[in-house]
Design an enzyme around this catalytic site. Structure first.
Site, PDB file in Angstrom:
ATOM      1  N   HIS A  33      -0.153  -3.638   6.052  1.00 24.23           N
ATOM      2  CA  HIS A  33      -1.306  -3.523   7.435  1.00 24.23           C
ATOM      3  C   HIS A  33      -2.026  -4.163   6.580  1.00 24.23           C
ATOM      4  O   HIS A  33      -4.129  -4.062   6.970  1.00 24.23           O
ATOM      5  CB  HIS A  33      -1.301  -2.139   7.353  1.00 24.23           C
ATOM      6  N   CYS A  71       0.857  -1.024   0.131  1.00 24.80           N
ATOM      7  CA  CYS A  71       0.326  -0.117  -0.315  1.00 24.80           C
ATOM      8  C   CYS A  71       1.027   1.276   0.014  1.00 24.80           C
ATOM      9  O   CYS A  71       2.284   1.347   0.583  1.00 24.80           O
ATOM     10  CB  CYS A  71      -0.777   0.230   1.072  1.00 24.80           C
ATOM     11  N   SER A 111       0.232   4.064   1.573  1.00 24.48           N
ATOM     12  CA  SER A 111       0.671   4.250   2.532  1.00 24.48           C
ATOM     13  C   SER A 111       2.097   4.021   3.684  1.00 24.48           C
ATOM     14  O   SER A 111       2.956   4.690   4.472  1.00 24.48           O
ATOM     15  CB  SER A 111      -0.270   4.115   4.144  1.00 24.48           C
ATOM     16  N   CYS A 124      -7.703  -2.770   3.093  1.00 20.67           N
ATOM     17  CA  CYS A 124      -7.559  -1.429   3.124  1.00 20.67           C
ATOM     18  C   CYS A 124      -7.788  -0.704   2.044  1.00 20.67           C
ATOM     19  O   CYS A 124      -8.513   0.168   2.146  1.00 20.67           O
ATOM     20  CB  CYS A 124      -5.515  -1.109   3.365  1.00 20.67           C
ATOM     21  N   HIS A 161       4.461   6.288   2.653  1.00 17.85           N
ATOM     22  CA  HIS A 161       4.813   7.595   3.297  1.00 17.85           C
ATOM     23  C   HIS A 161       5.606   7.179   5.211  1.00 17.85           C
ATOM     24  O   HIS A 161       6.748   7.998   5.242  1.00 17.85           O
ATOM     25  CB  HIS A 161       3.484   8.065   3.516  1.00 17.85           C
TER      26      HIS A 161
END
Length: 359
Positions: free
Chosen positions: A59, A38, A40, A162, A43
């Site tokens: 995750h 992902c 995310s 997610c 980041h």
């Protein structure tokens, strides 16, 4: 167990042997079957969001329950489960009000006086979003997982945890798109495509997909987009306002940039709502023209699609098995854990939807 470890910002993840503890009273030990890569996570790799290091990232996972703590009542060994990073306690004000995704209770974590769930060379590791899923096993609180039917393929189920729940929930739960309304989606990655699919399921009359990669058009239309705007060659705000005859009812920013959040707001019609789904870095600001607020336009955020994941995820599994939710098309490639750095490099090109690590 084998896991992908981030040791320093900007470095490649290293495949290392990490120690995992036994389940506590309310914890679940999961054998990981698949985990999505992902944006995310990127980041945190690049330092846009802080986190203690070294750390095991990941995750967006699904797997099979291996063991449970003595007080676990929601799942049992052998259950197929999807994980969710928005773990909830079940009795704080947010949980009681039905906003499980906003729960920030420490009860879903281990206390400072308890041994860490994960350790490396005898040193405790942070438990990333209570999951740390780039690993062969996951140890987490029971309220971070939900059991699903066993005829659901786990490599596709992982994406629900997610990308899909975030995009779908933003449309259905946060914004509550109604049949016949017009929708614009900025960014056609995993979350944006899921938002497009959700808008189709919700009955939106016109769904305008926006991306800077022309190659995303076919994929966006396959997920339900009626129109496509190439933001690299045209002004997306002007294009959307022209297509929607003055502006859309809903715009969803699925990238995580102040500029695209501002564009989402500008392409609204009167009474419209712009929902920011992407992770805008903490210190960056979003500016809007105050006078337009008199037109009852709204700019709002969405955290994990305002989900109630114990209800939402089994329903999304049903949607997939009914042919209404597109997951097969969301997976660009299946890879091994050792290829995780390749997946992040490909992600930066903007040309793929989702890579899935399969164990």
């Amino acid at each position: 167990m084998k896991a992908a470890v981030l040791r320093e910002v900007g470095q490649l993840l290293q495949i290392e042997q990490v120690q995992i503890d036994k389940p506590g009273p309310h914890e679940v030990l999961i054998r990981t079957a698949a985990v999505g890569v992902c944006h995310s996570d990127l980041h945190f790799i690049e330092g846009a969001y802080p986190i203690g290091k070294p750390v095991v990232l990941g995750h967006e996972a699904a797997g099979v329950v291996e063991a449970v703590g003595a007080e676990v009542r929601t799942v049992k060994p052998g259950d197929h489960v999807i994980t969710c990073l928005s773990a909830f306690c079940g009795h704080c004000n947010y949980c009681v009000d039905g906003r499980l995704n906003l729960c920030v209770s420490d009860e879903v974590k281990r206390g400072q006086d308890e041994p860490a769930r994960l350790s490396l060379g005898g040193q405790p590791l942070p438990n990333y979003f209570n999951l740390s899923a780039f690993a062969e096993q996951i140890l987490t609180h029971e309220h971070a997982v939900v059991a699903i039917r066993k005829d659901m393929p786990l490599d596709r189920a992982a994406l629900i945890g997610c990308a899909v729940i975030t995009g779908y929930g933003a449309v259905v739960r946060t914004a509550r798109v109604e049949p016949g309304q017009t929708v614009a989606v900025l960014g056609c990655g995993g979350i944006g495509l899921s938002a497009i699919n959700a808008a189709l399921i919700a009955g939106a009359g016109r769904i305008i997909a926006i991306d800077t990669a022309a190659s995303k058009e076919a994929l966006a239309r396959a997920f339900g987009a009626t129109d496509f705007v190439n933001a690299a060659t045209s002004d997306p705000v002007a294009a959307v306002r022209d297509l929607a005859r003055g502006g859309v009812d809903h715009a969803f920013e699925c990238i995580g940039l102040p500029k695209t959040a501002e564009q989402a707001f500008e392409m609204l019609g009167r009474g419209g709502a712009a929902t920011v789904v992407g992770m805008i870095p903490p210190k960056q600001m979003v500016s809007i023209r105050g006078s337009t607020l008199l037109q009852e336009k709204r700019l709002q955020g969405s955290n994990m699609g305002s989900n109630r994941f114990p209800l939402d995820m089994p329903r999304l599994v049903d949607f997939y098995l009914q042919g209404r939710l597109k997951l097969d098309e969301l997976i660009s490639r299946r890879i091994r854990l050792e290829q995780v750095n390749e997946a992040f490099a490909e992600m930066k090109t903007g040309e793929i939807a989702r890579s899935v690590i399969v164990f």
